[in-house]
Motif scaffolding. Structure first.
Motif, PDB file in Angstrom:
ATOM      1  N   UNK A  28      11.125   4.875 -10.574  1.00  0.00           N
ATOM      2  CA  UNK A  28      11.177   4.282 -11.900  1.00  0.00           C
ATOM      3  C   UNK A  28      11.648   2.834 -11.886  1.00  0.00           C
ATOM      4  N   UNK A  29      11.816   2.252 -10.698  1.00  0.00           N
ATOM      5  CA  UNK A  29      12.280   0.876 -10.637  1.00  0.00           C
ATOM      6  C   UNK A  29      11.113  -0.088 -10.832  1.00  0.00           C
ATOM      7  N   UNK A  30      11.400  -1.223 -11.498  1.00  0.00           N
ATOM      8  CA  UNK A  30      10.380  -2.272 -11.574  1.00  0.00           C
ATOM      9  C   UNK A  30      10.307  -2.990 -10.236  1.00  0.00           C
ATOM     10  N   UNK A  31      11.483  -3.439  -9.794  1.00  0.00           N
ATOM     11  CA  UNK A  31      11.536  -4.077  -8.485  1.00  0.00           C
ATOM     12  C   UNK A  31      12.451  -3.248  -7.602  1.00  0.00           C
ATOM     13  N   UNK A  32      12.003  -3.037  -6.386  1.00  0.00           N
ATOM     14  CA  UNK A  32      12.792  -2.246  -5.472  1.00  0.00           C
ATOM     15  C   UNK A  32      12.922  -3.002  -4.158  1.00  0.00           C
ATOM     16  N   UNK A  33      14.156  -3.157  -3.723  1.00  0.00           N
ATOM     17  CA  UNK A  33      14.430  -3.903  -2.502  1.00  0.00           C
ATOM     18  C   UNK A  33      14.855  -2.908  -1.436  1.00  0.00           C
ATOM     19  N   UNK A  34      14.216  -2.969  -0.279  1.00  0.00           N
ATOM     20  CA  UNK A  34      14.481  -2.000   0.780  1.00  0.00           C
ATOM     21  C   UNK A  34      14.835  -2.714   2.074  1.00  0.00           C
ATOM     22  N   UNK A  71       9.258 -15.884  -2.953  1.00  0.00           N
ATOM     23  CA  UNK A  71       9.240 -17.327  -2.691  1.00  0.00           C
ATOM     24  C   UNK A  71       9.853 -17.576  -1.321  1.00  0.00           C
ATOM     25  N   UNK A  72      10.831 -16.717  -0.960  1.00  0.00           N
ATOM     26  CA  UNK A  72      11.263 -16.636   0.433  1.00  0.00           C
ATOM     27  C   UNK A  72      10.730 -15.314   0.964  1.00  0.00           C
ATOM     28  N   UNK A  73      10.073 -15.363   2.126  1.00  0.00           N
ATOM     29  CA  UNK A  73       9.615 -14.070   2.623  1.00  0.00           C
ATOM     30  C   UNK A  73      10.700 -13.455   3.498  1.00  0.00           C
ATOM     31  N   UNK A  74      10.955 -12.164   3.278  1.00  0.00           N
ATOM     32  CA  UNK A  74      12.036 -11.495   4.006  1.00  0.00           C
ATOM     33  C   UNK A  74      11.805 -11.533   5.513  1.00  0.00           C
ATOM     34  N   UNK A  75      12.889 -11.616   6.255  1.00  0.00           N
ATOM     35  CA  UNK A  75      12.784 -11.526   7.714  1.00  0.00           C
ATOM     36  C   UNK A  75      12.525 -10.072   8.115  1.00  0.00           C
ATOM     37  N   UNK A  76      13.321  -9.156   7.544  1.00  0.00           N
ATOM     38  CA  UNK A  76      13.013  -7.727   7.656  1.00  0.00           C
ATOM     39  C   UNK A  76      13.103  -7.115   6.273  1.00  0.00           C
ATOM     40  N   UNK A  77      12.510  -5.959   6.120  1.00  0.00           N
ATOM     41  CA  UNK A  77      12.641  -5.246   4.860  1.00  0.00           C
ATOM     42  C   UNK A  77      11.443  -5.442   3.950  1.00  0.00           C
ATOM     43  N   UNK A 105       7.464  -3.052   6.633  1.00  0.00           N
ATOM     44  CA  UNK A 105       8.468  -3.095   7.688  1.00  0.00           C
ATOM     45  C   UNK A 105       8.387  -1.772   8.446  1.00  0.00           C
ATOM     46  N   UNK A 106       8.015  -1.812   9.715  1.00  0.00           N
ATOM     47  CA  UNK A 106       7.782  -0.542  10.439  1.00  0.00           C
ATOM     48  C   UNK A 106       8.991   0.381  10.408  1.00  0.00           C
ATOM     49  N   UNK A 107      10.214  -0.175  10.413  1.00  0.00           N
ATOM     50  CA  UNK A 107      11.411   0.662  10.451  1.00  0.00           C
ATOM     51  C   UNK A 107      11.572   1.500   9.188  1.00  0.00           C
ATOM     52  N   UNK A 109      -1.269   2.758  12.023  1.00  0.00           N
ATOM     53  CA  UNK A 109      -0.390   3.382  11.028  1.00  0.00           C
ATOM     54  C   UNK A 109       0.189   2.316  10.101  1.00  0.00           C
ATOM     55  N   UNK A 110       0.547   1.175  10.715  1.00  0.00           N
ATOM     56  CA  UNK A 110       1.108   0.075   9.931  1.00  0.00           C
ATOM     57  C   UNK A 110       0.065  -0.477   8.962  1.00  0.00           C
ATOM     58  N   UNK A 111      -1.143  -0.620   9.466  1.00  0.00           N
ATOM     59  CA  UNK A 111      -2.231  -1.124   8.623  1.00  0.00           C
ATOM     60  C   UNK A 111      -2.507  -0.179   7.467  1.00  0.00           C
ATOM     61  N   UNK A 112      -2.376   1.135   7.749  1.00  0.00           N
ATOM     62  CA  UNK A 112      -2.651   2.119   6.708  1.00  0.00           C
ATOM     63  C   UNK A 112      -1.645   1.986   5.566  1.00  0.00           C
ATOM     64  N   UNK A 113      -0.369   1.841   5.928  1.00  0.00           N
ATOM     65  CA  UNK A 113       0.667   1.659   4.910  1.00  0.00           C
ATOM     66  C   UNK A 113       0.336   0.433   4.066  1.00  0.00           C
ATOM     67  N   UNK A 114      -0.061  -0.623   4.760  1.00  0.00           N
ATOM     68  CA  UNK A 114      -0.359  -1.871   4.069  1.00  0.00           C
ATOM     69  C   UNK A 114      -1.556  -1.702   3.130  1.00  0.00           C
ATOM     70  N   UNK A 115      -2.607  -1.077   3.644  1.00  0.00           N
ATOM     71  CA  UNK A 115      -3.825  -0.919   2.842  1.00  0.00           C
ATOM     72  C   UNK A 115      -3.576  -0.074   1.606  1.00  0.00           C
TER      73      UNK A 115
END
Lengths: 315, 237
Positions: free
Chosen positions: A11-17, A63-69, A82-84, A135-141
């Motif tokens: 239910x979050x609009x923006x979610x930071x992981x 506007x800043x792209x995360x290093x991880x997450x 983020x694969x992790x 697998x990573x591409x699938x998540x992205x797609x």
């Protein structure tokens, strides 16, 4: 990184992981932030300078792209996955296979935990094998959304206004909605004039930004973002560059906006505003969320020593 | 009295042998035509190349993964062009690269254009860099694409910054073309040399062409200044 099984929020609009951000190698400005921003929340982000407040806010619309997450907006992924954060990606990796073959761990979950804890995936995705990259591409797609589409729904207000100096006020407000063909020029103009009336600056429609005071500029900048009918508004220290006598008029506009139920994230040094208007306060210190709760609790009953000393300094 | 007589005779004679005899003024007219033609088209070529190089370098700088090869080529180009004399470039173009060409004016335009492109690219790049990064961020935060933000927000502000500098580039190019005589093109300087070889009078032709260059530069300067003023006025808007 932390427990983030099934990164998809609800239910979050923006979610930071699991958000990490470094500008210089080895020095993290944001150090693992997990945070859900729900509809109707007015969040004040407070903390000492250098604590990562602005960086955190600027990561929300990448506007800043995360290093991880990852950053999620309305259940769509704005960043590269983020694969992790995806166990099905980790299990597809060569590293996972190697550890499993070594027989040191009993269950898949233990291996995944080990890989997360020790940051074992290789930098280059290719070295983790084809199954992993797929697998990573699938998540992205499945999840990724164009950042430009998302930003149309995320308004942002800057410390230095950043109005377009070669456009007049009206064109500043109308430009994005017409350029993106969201509104016809007539609709956009009507909408812009209505917004200008709301902040009492309709007589400035034909003025150029250089003819306005700081307070007027910032109110126009807020209205420019509102013209896109955003679902959430981000404010990056909106009153810090203003002369003291102009702070009030800008805060007034923001207060009105809050009363109408706009979802807002406000990085601010205005503790009074944070206390009165916000319904959630986040204390960001040394790149982590040190405290997060109702303003009454955060201000009235600070748990950490850091927050106590910070409040003692600013209040 | 004698002195005044002598001086006036010197001028009348000089003028006559330089401009009137054998219709020599026609040489100068042709020379002026070639000089302006070369400078004008070389500037246009320079702006085209310069803009391309500037955009390549800017995009690469914003995102190091993009356009890596093109950026390397652009870097090599600017390094080589800015590190070697324009005369040498001109001679290499004429005698090696465009050896087959029978149009020395075109070779001159190419050589000066390629030379000017390296300098113009730096001008344009500086113009783009001078636009506050906040402008790009504001555009992108509204959901505008990178290319729309670049073309509708950043470039219009950058152009304003660089127009006078590009005008000055044209002026310096106009003077630089005086070496195109190396290729046998009849420009103003070559016209003077031809006349001197017939009359053996060095004073009048050389001073004349100096004044011609000066006059052209002053006219250009006038327009550049006017442009600068107009842009400054709209800035205050």
């Amino acid at each position: 990184m932390t427990e983030t099984e099934n990164a998809m929020p609800c239910d979050a609009i923006i979610s930071v992981r699991g958000l990490y951000k470094s500008f210089v190698k080895g020095k993290m400005v944001l150090n693992g932030i997990n945070c859900d921003i729900k509809k109707g929340e007015q969040i004040a982000v407070i903390g000492p300078s250098g604590g990562g407040k602005s960086t955190f806010l600027r990561c929300l619309n990448t506007l800043e792209s995360p290093t991880y997450g990852e950053i999620w907006f309305e259940n769509k992924l704005l960043t590269a996955p983020d694969p992790y954060l995806h166990s099905e990606v980790i299990t597809a990796s060569k590293t996972f296979g190697d550890i499993m073959a070594s027989g040191r761990f009993r269950s898949n979950d233990d291996i995944i935990a080990e890989i997360r804890a020790k940051d074992l995936l290789k930098e280059s995705g290719r070295k983790e094998g084809k199954a992993y990259t797929e697998a990573l591409k699938k998540v992205e797609a499945e999840n990724r959304q164009s950042i430009d589409l998302a930003r149309q729904r995320i308004g942002m207000v800057f410390q230095h206004f950043n109005l377009f100096p070669h456009f007049n006020v009206l064109k500043n407000i109308m430009f994005a909605p017409t350029e993106l063909k969201i509104q016809t020029p007539e609709e956009a103009k009507e909408n812009a004039m209505a917004l200008l009336r709301r902040i009492g600056l309709e007589e400035k429609a034909d003025a150029f930004p250089s003819q306005l005071s700081g307070g007027q500029k910032q109110r126009i900048a807020i209205v420019r973002a509102l013209a896109m009918n955003p679902d959430v508004m981000l404010f990056d220290e909106p009153t810090s560059a203003l002369d003291p006598e102009m702070v009030g008029e800008v805060l007034e506009v923001m207060k009105n906006l809050a009363e109408q139920g706009m979802t807002m994230v406000v990085v601010t040094h205005e503790m009074g505003f944070a206390r009165e208007v916000a319904n959630r306060a986040i204390f960001l210190d040394e790149g982590v969320i040190a405290e997060d709760g109702a303003p009454a609790d955060v201000f009235g009953n600070p748990k950490s020593e850091r927050l106590r000393s910070f409040l003692a300094k600013v209040l | 009295m004698n002195i005044i007589n002598g001086i006036s005779r010197f001028f009348v004679n000089g003028f006559k042998t330089t401009f009137i005899d054998e219709n020599r003024y026609e040489l100068f007219l042709k020379g002026i035509g070639n000089t302006i033609l070369t400078a004008l088209f070389a500037t246009l070529v320079g702006i085209a190349i310069g803009a391309l190089i500037a955009v390549i370098k800017t995009i690469h700088k914003q995102n190091g993964r993009k356009l890596r090869i093109l950026n390397a080529i652009a870097e090599a180009y600017t390094t080589i062009i800015r590190g070697t004399p324009v005369v040498v470039q001109l001679l290499i173009m004429y005698n090696i690269i465009f050896r087959w060409s029978t149009h020395p004016v075109l070779v001159g335009i190419a050589a000066f254009g390629i030379n000017s492109g390296a300098y113009v690219s730096e001008i344009i790049r500086a113009g783009i860099n001078a636009v506050d990064i906040g402008q790009t961020e504001a555009g992108r935060s509204l959901g505008l694409s990178g290319s729309t933000t670049m073309s509708k927000i950043v470039i219009p502000q950058a152009v304003k910054n660089v127009l006078p500098a590009i005008g000055n580039e044209f002026i310096s190019l106009l003077k630089e073309t005086s070496i195109i005589g190396y290729l046998g093109v009849l420009d103003i300087t070559k016209a003077a040399e031809r006349i001197i070889s017939r009359t053996a009078n060095v004073y009048f032709p050389y001073i004349s062409i100096a004044l011609m260059y000066l006059a052209m530069v002053l006219v250009m300067n006038y327009f550049v200044k006017k442009l600068e003023r107009r842009l400054a006025k709209s800035d205050r808007n």
